[in-house]
Design an enzyme around this catalytic site. Sequence first.
Site, PDB file in Angstrom:
ATOM      1  N   THR A  41     -45.923 -45.275 -73.679  1.00  0.00           N
ATOM      2  CA  THR A  41     -44.989 -45.392 -72.698  1.00  0.00           C
ATOM      3  C   THR A  41     -44.934 -44.292 -71.470  1.00  0.00           C
ATOM      4  OG1 THR A  41     -43.562 -45.602 -74.637  1.00  0.00           O
ATOM      5  CG2 THR A  41     -42.395 -45.131 -72.789  1.00  0.00           C
ATOM      6  N   GLU A  91     -42.372 -30.071 -67.426  1.00  0.00           N
ATOM      7  CA  GLU A  91     -40.937 -30.434 -66.961  1.00  0.00           C
ATOM      8  C   GLU A  91     -40.444 -31.340 -67.785  1.00  0.00           C
ATOM      9  OE1 GLU A  91     -38.992 -29.110 -64.374  1.00  0.00           O
ATOM     10  OE2 GLU A  91     -37.868 -30.235 -66.189  1.00  0.00           O
ATOM     11  N   VAL A 113     -38.740 -31.622 -71.906  1.00  0.00           N
ATOM     12  CA  VAL A 113     -37.372 -31.008 -72.430  1.00  0.00           C
ATOM     13  C   VAL A 113     -36.435 -32.047 -71.477  1.00  0.00           C
ATOM     14  CG1 VAL A 113     -35.411 -29.538 -72.419  1.00  0.00           C
ATOM     15  CG2 VAL A 113     -37.858 -28.819 -73.021  1.00  0.00           C
ATOM     16  N   GLY A 118     -36.642 -35.261 -70.499  1.00  0.00           N
ATOM     17  CA  GLY A 118     -37.174 -36.176 -69.820  1.00  0.00           C
ATOM     18  C   GLY A 118     -37.082 -36.112 -68.132  1.00  0.00           C
ATOM     19  N   GLY A 165     -35.498 -50.747 -78.896  1.00  0.00           N
ATOM     20  CA  GLY A 165     -36.609 -49.799 -78.593  1.00  0.00           C
ATOM     21  C   GLY A 165     -35.895 -48.318 -78.261  1.00  0.00           C
ATOM     22  N   LYS A 177     -37.058 -28.994 -78.347  1.00  0.00           N
ATOM     23  CA  LYS A 177     -36.571 -28.871 -76.943  1.00  0.00           C
ATOM     24  C   LYS A 177     -35.731 -27.578 -76.956  1.00  0.00           C
ATOM     25  CE  LYS A 177     -36.449 -33.923 -76.248  1.00  0.00           C
ATOM     26  NZ  LYS A 177     -35.630 -35.160 -76.520  1.00  0.00           N
ATOM     27  N   GLY A 180     -37.546 -42.200 -71.592  1.00  0.00           N
ATOM     28  CA  GLY A 180     -37.854 -43.602 -71.032  1.00  0.00           C
ATOM     29  C   GLY A 180     -39.195 -43.455 -69.910  1.00  0.00           C
TER      30      GLY A 180
HETATM   31  N1  LIG Z   1     -41.263 -41.805 -74.532  1.00  0.00           N
HETATM   32  C1  LIG Z   1     -40.421 -40.872 -73.901  1.00  0.00           C
HETATM   33  O1  LIG Z   1     -39.390 -41.441 -73.452  1.00  0.00           O
HETATM   34  C2  LIG Z   1     -40.806 -39.653 -73.770  1.00  0.00           C
HETATM   35  C3  LIG Z   1     -39.831 -38.605 -73.255  1.00  0.00           C
HETATM   36  C4  LIG Z   1     -40.377 -37.226 -73.036  1.00  0.00           C
HETATM   37  C5  LIG Z   1     -41.443 -36.915 -73.457  1.00  0.00           C
HETATM   38  N2  LIG Z   1     -42.300 -37.834 -74.250  1.00  0.00           N
HETATM   39  C6  LIG Z   1     -43.679 -37.296 -74.822  1.00  0.00           C
HETATM   40  O2  LIG Z   1     -44.641 -37.798 -74.239  1.00  0.00           O
HETATM   41  C7  LIG Z   1     -45.714 -38.100 -74.894  1.00  0.00           C
HETATM   42  C8  LIG Z   1     -46.171 -39.397 -75.081  1.00  0.00           C
HETATM   43  O3  LIG Z   1     -45.091 -39.954 -75.567  1.00  0.00           O
HETATM   44  P1  LIG Z   1     -45.138 -41.791 -75.591  1.00  0.00           P
HETATM   45  O4  LIG Z   1     -43.756 -42.098 -75.900  1.00  0.00           O
HETATM   46  O5  LIG Z   1     -45.680 -42.242 -74.224  1.00  0.00           O
HETATM   47  O6  LIG Z   1     -46.274 -42.118 -76.735  1.00  0.00           O
HETATM   48  P2  LIG Z   1     -46.774 -43.483 -77.113  1.00  0.00           P
HETATM   49  O7  LIG Z   1     -46.230 -44.655 -76.064  1.00  0.00           O
HETATM   50  O8  LIG Z   1     -46.898 -43.530 -78.567  1.00  0.00           O
HETATM   51  O9  LIG Z   1     -48.323 -43.269 -76.338  1.00  0.00           O
HETATM   52  C9  LIG Z   1     -49.393 -42.474 -76.922  1.00  0.00           C
HETATM   53  C10 LIG Z   1     -50.602 -42.692 -76.087  1.00  0.00           C
HETATM   54  O10 LIG Z   1     -51.560 -41.887 -76.664  1.00  0.00           O
HETATM   55  C11 LIG Z   1     -52.698 -42.703 -77.217  1.00  0.00           C
HETATM   56  N3  LIG Z   1     -53.292 -41.974 -78.365  1.00  0.00           N
HETATM   57  C12 LIG Z   1     -52.848 -41.758 -79.613  1.00  0.00           C
HETATM   58  N4  LIG Z   1     -53.742 -41.080 -80.146  1.00  0.00           N
HETATM   59  C13 LIG Z   1     -54.889 -40.799 -79.532  1.00  0.00           C
HETATM   60  C14 LIG Z   1     -56.225 -40.398 -79.861  1.00  0.00           C
HETATM   61  N5  LIG Z   1     -56.299 -39.767 -80.843  1.00  0.00           N
HETATM   62  N6  LIG Z   1     -56.992 -40.489 -78.623  1.00  0.00           N
HETATM   63  C15 LIG Z   1     -56.698 -40.912 -77.386  1.00  0.00           C
HETATM   64  N7  LIG Z   1     -55.228 -41.420 -77.219  1.00  0.00           N
HETATM   65  C16 LIG Z   1     -54.710 -41.672 -78.175  1.00  0.00           C
HETATM   66  C17 LIG Z   1     -52.280 -44.077 -77.562  1.00  0.00           C
HETATM   67  O11 LIG Z   1     -53.249 -45.009 -77.212  1.00  0.00           O
HETATM   68  P3  LIG Z   1     -53.061 -46.485 -77.370  1.00  0.00           P
HETATM   69  O12 LIG Z   1     -52.266 -46.924 -76.354  1.00  0.00           O
HETATM   70  O13 LIG Z   1     -54.368 -47.179 -77.266  1.00  0.00           O
HETATM   71  O14 LIG Z   1     -52.532 -46.774 -78.569  1.00  0.00           O
HETATM   72  C18 LIG Z   1     -51.180 -44.218 -76.414  1.00  0.00           C
HETATM   73  O15 LIG Z   1     -51.503 -44.862 -75.237  1.00  0.00           O
HETATM   74  C19 LIG Z   1     -45.129 -37.402 -76.386  1.00  0.00           C
HETATM   75  O16 LIG Z   1     -45.678 -35.955 -76.284  1.00  0.00           O
HETATM   76  C20 LIG Z   1     -43.736 -37.261 -76.353  1.00  0.00           C
HETATM   77  O17 LIG Z   1     -43.135 -36.526 -77.127  1.00  0.00           O
HETATM   78  C21 LIG Z   1     -42.054 -38.893 -74.354  1.00  0.00           C
END
Ligand SMILES: NC(=O)c1ccc[n+]([C@@H]2O[C@H](COP(=O)([O-])OP(=O)(O)OC[C@H]3O[C@@H](n4cnc5c(N)ncnc54)[C@H](OP(=O)(O)O)[C@@H]3O)[C@@H](O)[C@H]2O)c1
Length: 434
Positions: free
Chosen positions: A14, A131, A134, A136, A189, A207, A304
């Site tokens: 994401t 940044e 916490v 987003g 989602g 956070k 998001g």
């Molecule tokens: N989503 C949000 O709104 C949001 C907001 C604030 C902070 N965050 C933080 O941002 C970070 C990412 O979140 P996300 O929602 O983007 O997660 P996500 O959609 O689950 O994406 C995770 C990514 O990491 C890759 N990955 C997982 N295991 C791996 C490994 N062993 N080696 C290499 N790549 C690997 C996955 O590969 P594949 O694509 O090939 O599966 C995917 O591309 C997290 O720390 C989360 O807490 C997220």
Amino acid sequence: MKSPLRIGIAGLGTVGSGVVKLLAEHGRLLSLRGGRPLKLVAVSARSKAKKRDIDVSGVRWEKDPMGLAAASDIDVVVELIGGSGGVARRLVQTALRSGKHVVTANKALLAHHGPEIFEAARRNRVMLGFEAAVAGGIPLIRAVKDGLPANRMLSAFGIVNGTCNYILSKMADEGLDFSVVLKEAQAHGYAETDPTLDIEGMDSAHKLQILATIAFRTSVDLKDIHTEGITAITQQDVENAAELGYRIKLLAIAKAADGALEARVHPTMIPAGSPMAAVSGVFNAVFITGDNVGNLMFYGRGAGQLPTASAVWSDTLEIARRVAHGIPAMESDLPSLSEQPLPLRRMEDIRSSYYLRVMAMDRPGVLAQVAGILGQHDISLVSVLQKERAHGEAVPVVMMTHDARERDMRAALAAIDKLPVVAARTTMIRVEPA
Ligand SMILES: NC(=O)c1ccc[n+]([C@@H]2O[C@H](COP(=O)([O-])OP(=O)(O)OC[C@H]3O[C@@H](n4cnc5c(N)ncnc54)[C@H](OP(=O)(O)O)[C@@H]3O)[C@@H](O)[C@H]2O)c1
């Protein structure tokens, strides 16, 4: 012409995809604002074959994300894999030790291993941006870190988990049960397939750990943050709260009082007319009070794709500008301890007023028994509400208390729940003035 800032991104989910999208769509503007060209040199994710809505065909693919930390042609590693340990921790640590700047959105990693990671950044004199970890898209970390140095922080509290806020808002506005709303949130989602970290309050605690560490310049251990989620909140409690003029929100609370810091996450009843109560759906809001600045309120999208990518670029461009102008990593970039760091107050020692829902048999004298136990523990009542009558059966009796000590409340509840006339465990929700 300045040399480009060379970027490697680990994780193309994401957030990672959002970061690539913003570069593709606004690359010229971002370069201008970063003071130098930006070059995405390499990316890594679990599966190269996975279909993605971004084009990284011209970018080097690192099969192992650790390759980004080792590459000599990368200045900044952007970690967007997630998880409190494993590959994310190894990648961040190795990148810092290899003298690379790091940007991460990973609150779980920082909440669990912040001290070791900050120490690695300090020792290797590199920049570490977080940044996005916490709230987003809300630029909260920079505001607290750089915007308020002339203040002693008094409190920082708010709604920092959009999933929980979405669920509680829907329960209040549409009269739906927790489990129904959770399923709907997953379908839209707004909740993960495994929502445990969100609904059990851990994500908010992560956070809060980061925010409290920075805002109060003290070390807060994650395991010392009292954490309760929203799974026990029933529709009945949401309705009772509304009738009493409150809304239930999952709040992350840090406040300094009487020489100690409170740090806790739990469902909280706040006045329905307060600005925090008006924060609904997936939105986040954090209120900060400093001794000189007074009250501040930060509101926006706490998660998001694009809001979070916006925060990642904020850190990355700050690094670009600093490198372009030869400004090195500084001690003040990282969380530091104040001269007199506040100790953490134990949960048993906090004071709060409380909402209680006692499932009591509808018999004469029952109310007096319950109120008597509260009185023995120094807890006095503001109001009592009993709507249903069902002679000889258990009915909900709702009580609002004055300010009391948590330890006394726990002892009173243990005694109340042992009464033969009490049919189920009493529900207790803390009440804050917000
Ligand atoms: N989503 C949000 O709104 C949001 C907001 C604030 C902070 N965050 C933080 O941002 C970070 C990412 O979140 P996300 O929602 O983007 O997660 P996500 O959609 O689950 O994406 C995770 C990514 O990491 C890759 N990955 C997982 N295991 C791996 C490994 N062993 N080696 C290499 N790549 C690997 C996955 O590969 P594949 O694509 O090939 O599966 C995917 O591309 C997290 O720390 C989360 O807490 C997220």
